[in-house]
Structures are given as C-alpha cells and as structure tokens.
Motif scaffolding. Structure first.
Motif, PDB file in Angstrom:
ATOM      1  N   VAL A  66     -94.389 -66.912 -45.333  1.00  0.00           N
ATOM      2  CA  VAL A  66     -93.316 -67.751 -44.766  1.00  0.00           C
ATOM      3  C   VAL A  66     -92.035 -67.556 -45.563  1.00  0.00           C
ATOM      4  CG1 VAL A  66     -92.554 -70.155 -44.510  1.00  0.00           C
ATOM      5  CG2 VAL A  66     -94.797 -69.474 -43.686  1.00  0.00           C
ATOM      6  N   ASN A  67     -92.148 -67.559 -46.900  1.00  0.00           N
ATOM      7  CA  ASN A  67     -90.965 -67.376 -47.746  1.00  0.00           C
ATOM      8  C   ASN A  67     -90.345 -65.993 -47.543  1.00  0.00           C
ATOM      9  OD1 ASN A  67     -91.080 -69.955 -48.836  1.00  0.00           O
ATOM     10  ND2 ASN A  67     -92.417 -69.330 -50.508  1.00  0.00           N
ATOM     11  N   GLN A  68     -91.179 -64.955 -47.440  1.00  0.00           N
ATOM     12  CA  GLN A  68     -90.669 -63.605 -47.187  1.00  0.00           C
ATOM     13  C   GLN A  68     -89.920 -63.552 -45.860  1.00  0.00           C
ATOM     14  OE1 GLN A  68     -94.182 -61.178 -47.291  1.00  0.00           O
ATOM     15  NE2 GLN A  68     -94.081 -60.845 -49.504  1.00  0.00           N
ATOM     16  N   LEU A  69     -90.498 -64.149 -44.839  1.00  0.00           N
ATOM     17  CA  LEU A  69     -89.860 -64.130 -43.520  1.00  0.00           C
ATOM     18  C   LEU A  69     -88.551 -64.912 -43.519  1.00  0.00           C
ATOM     19  CD1 LEU A  69     -92.997 -64.491 -41.228  1.00  0.00           C
ATOM     20  CD2 LEU A  69     -91.580 -62.466 -41.538  1.00  0.00           C
ATOM     21  N   LYS A  70     -88.505 -66.015 -44.275  1.00  0.00           N
ATOM     22  CA  LYS A  70     -87.249 -66.778 -44.369  1.00  0.00           C
ATOM     23  C   LYS A  70     -86.158 -65.938 -45.027  1.00  0.00           C
ATOM     24  CE  LYS A  70     -88.898 -71.543 -44.484  1.00  0.00           C
ATOM     25  NZ  LYS A  70     -89.038 -72.765 -45.314  1.00  0.00           N
ATOM     26  N   GLU A  71     -86.523 -65.249 -46.124  1.00  0.00           N
ATOM     27  CA  GLU A  71     -85.539 -64.398 -46.802  1.00  0.00           C
ATOM     28  C   GLU A  71     -85.069 -63.281 -45.878  1.00  0.00           C
ATOM     29  OE1 GLU A  71     -87.319 -63.028 -50.429  1.00  0.00           O
ATOM     30  OE2 GLU A  71     -87.398 -65.035 -51.298  1.00  0.00           O
ATOM     31  N   GLU A  72     -85.996 -62.659 -45.188  1.00  0.00           N
ATOM     32  CA  GLU A  72     -85.623 -61.587 -44.255  1.00  0.00           C
ATOM     33  C   GLU A  72     -84.721 -62.123 -43.147  1.00  0.00           C
ATOM     34  OE1 GLU A  72     -87.652 -58.218 -41.340  1.00  0.00           O
ATOM     35  OE2 GLU A  72     -88.938 -59.616 -42.423  1.00  0.00           O
ATOM     36  N   ASN A  73     -85.024 -63.298 -42.662  1.00  0.00           N
ATOM     37  CA  ASN A  73     -84.205 -63.920 -41.614  1.00  0.00           C
ATOM     38  C   ASN A  73     -82.788 -64.176 -42.115  1.00  0.00           C
ATOM     39  OD1 ASN A  73     -83.870 -64.994 -39.011  1.00  0.00           O
ATOM     40  ND2 ASN A  73     -84.223 -67.069 -39.757  1.00  0.00           N
ATOM     41  N   GLU A  74     -82.654 -64.665 -43.345  1.00  0.00           N
ATOM     42  CA  GLU A  74     -81.325 -64.907 -43.918  1.00  0.00           C
ATOM     43  C   GLU A  74     -80.545 -63.599 -44.042  1.00  0.00           C
ATOM     44  OE1 GLU A  74     -81.954 -66.949 -47.610  1.00  0.00           O
ATOM     45  OE2 GLU A  74     -82.633 -68.789 -46.625  1.00  0.00           O
ATOM     46  N   ARG A  75     -81.232 -62.527 -44.513  1.00  0.00           N
ATOM     47  CA  ARG A  75     -80.557 -61.223 -44.624  1.00  0.00           C
ATOM     48  C   ARG A  75     -80.101 -60.726 -43.252  1.00  0.00           C
ATOM     49  NH1 ARG A  75     -84.852 -59.997 -48.186  1.00  0.00           N
ATOM     50  NH2 ARG A  75     -85.894 -58.851 -46.515  1.00  0.00           N
ATOM     51  N   LEU A  76     -80.955 -60.875 -42.276  1.00  0.00           N
ATOM     52  CA  LEU A  76     -80.610 -60.405 -40.933  1.00  0.00           C
ATOM     53  C   LEU A  76     -79.464 -61.215 -40.333  1.00  0.00           C
ATOM     54  CD1 LEU A  76     -84.174 -59.696 -39.510  1.00  0.00           C
ATOM     55  CD2 LEU A  76     -82.437 -58.013 -40.138  1.00  0.00           C
ATOM     56  N   GLU A  77     -79.450 -62.522 -40.576  1.00  0.00           N
ATOM     57  CA  GLU A  77     -78.351 -63.348 -40.072  1.00  0.00           C
ATOM     58  C   GLU A  77     -77.032 -62.968 -40.739  1.00  0.00           C
ATOM     59  OE1 GLU A  77     -79.524 -67.436 -40.480  1.00  0.00           O
ATOM     60  OE2 GLU A  77     -80.821 -67.356 -38.713  1.00  0.00           O
ATOM     61  N   ALA A  78     -77.077 -62.667 -42.049  1.00  0.00           N
ATOM     62  CA  ALA A  78     -75.859 -62.224 -42.746  1.00  0.00           C
ATOM     63  C   ALA A  78     -75.384 -60.889 -42.170  1.00  0.00           C
ATOM     64  CB  ALA A  78     -76.132 -62.093 -44.246  1.00  0.00           C
ATOM     65  N   LYS A  79     -76.313 -60.016 -41.878  1.00  0.00           N
ATOM     66  CA  LYS A  79     -75.965 -58.721 -41.290  1.00  0.00           C
ATOM     67  C   LYS A  79     -75.347 -58.905 -39.904  1.00  0.00           C
ATOM     68  CE  LYS A  79     -77.861 -54.100 -40.655  1.00  0.00           C
ATOM     69  NZ  LYS A  79     -79.037 -53.245 -40.828  1.00  0.00           N
ATOM     70  N   ILE A  80     -75.897 -59.843 -39.134  1.00  0.00           N
ATOM     71  CA  ILE A  80     -75.339 -60.142 -37.802  1.00  0.00           C
ATOM     72  C   ILE A  80     -73.899 -60.608 -37.941  1.00  0.00           C
ATOM     73  CG2 ILE A  80     -75.442 -61.787 -35.883  1.00  0.00           C
ATOM     74  CD1 ILE A  80     -78.506 -61.588 -36.069  1.00  0.00           C
ATOM     75  N   LYS A  81     -73.629 -61.509 -38.914  1.00  0.00           N
ATOM     76  CA  LYS A  81     -72.254 -61.994 -39.124  1.00  0.00           C
ATOM     77  C   LYS A  81     -71.317 -60.844 -39.464  1.00  0.00           C
ATOM     78  CE  LYS A  81     -72.569 -66.795 -40.551  1.00  0.00           C
ATOM     79  NZ  LYS A  81     -72.324 -67.737 -41.651  1.00  0.00           N
ATOM     80  N   LEU A  82     -71.767 -59.977 -40.377  1.00  0.00           N
ATOM     81  CA  LEU A  82     -70.939 -58.846 -40.796  1.00  0.00           C
ATOM     82  C   LEU A  82     -70.658 -57.909 -39.623  1.00  0.00           C
ATOM     83  CD1 LEU A  82     -69.647 -57.291 -43.185  1.00  0.00           C
ATOM     84  CD2 LEU A  82     -71.820 -56.081 -43.395  1.00  0.00           C
TER      85      LEU A  82
END
Length: 150
Positions: free
Chosen positions: A94-110
C-alpha cells in the motif's frame, strides 16, 4: 435414493434403533442406519460428523495429549505469524503504491504545464504566420518608378 424397507426396526439398545434402508433402487442391498431414540419418540439425530468421534475422557497428563497440544500450539503460532507477515506485506505494498501514485500525479502536473506552454507557443506562432501571409489575389503595394507622379 434410499427408501425405508418394510421391515420393522430392530430392538432398541442404548437409546438407538436400527432402521434398514435400501441403498439402491434395485433393492439388492440393505444398509442399517442408526437413529437415536428418545423417550418421547422424537428428537434430533446426531450429525454424521459427530457419530464416529469418541467422547471418552482425555488424560491431560498423557504423552499423546501433550504431543497433540504441542503440535497444535506450533500450528497456531505458524498461522499467526503467516497472518502477521501477510498484513505487513500488504501494508508495505500500500505504501509503495501511494508513493508511486504521488510520483505519477507530480508527473501529470509537470506534463500538463508543459502541454499548456507548448500550446501557447504554437498558437502565438500560428497567429504570427497568419499576420504575415497575404490572402491570394491581392498584391502588396510596391514602389513602381513608372507610375509615380504621372
């Protein structure tokens, strides 16, 4: 399909009567079934899973009992450790997926910002091109020495 045979039940012993039933519809074999008998004539039948078990007293000081208890205790510990490990693995995932989700959301913003900048550049460039291009059939005013002043 089992059908009760027309034979009367055998003599009752220890509160249990024997009823003969036909095992097959052909009637070639009769199988006795034990049915508990209560003084009132009715009552609940003992489930098949309980019929074969002994209800004798277990000596808690016997080696067999202690071995069974030890095996059971080890099995319980193993089961609990396995369950605990599974819960930890799930939490880690769950923690790994949350971190990956945060990275992907930051990438989407960029990428969204980059897309917006590129769209603006494209529209500005297209607007500049449109201003510089003359419609077909119209000529730009040129300085013609022959036609000047006459």
């Amino acid at each position: 399909m089992s059908k009760t045979s027309p034979q009367p039940p055998s003599a009752e012993a220890n509160g249990v009567s024997v009823i003969y039933t036909q095992a097959h519809s052909s009637g070639l074999q009769q199988v006795p079934q034990l049915v508990p008998v209560s003084p009132a004539g009715g009552g609940k039948a003992v489930p098949p899973s309980r019929q074969g078990k002994k209800s004798s007293f277990v000596d808690r000081n016997s080696d067999e009992y202690r071995q069974r208890r030890e095996r059971n205790n080890m099995a319980v510990k193993k089961s609990r450790l396995k369950s605990k490990q599974k819960a930890q693995d799930t939490l880690q995932r769950v923690n790994q997926l949350k971190e990956e989700n945060e990275r992907l959301e930051a990438k989407i913003k960029l990428l969204t910002k980059e897309l917006s900048v590129l769209k603006d550049l494209f529209l500005e460039h297209a607007h500049n091109l449109a201003d510089n291009v003359q419609p077909v059939g119209t000529e730009p005013p040129t300085a013609n020495p022959d036609s000047s002043g006459q």
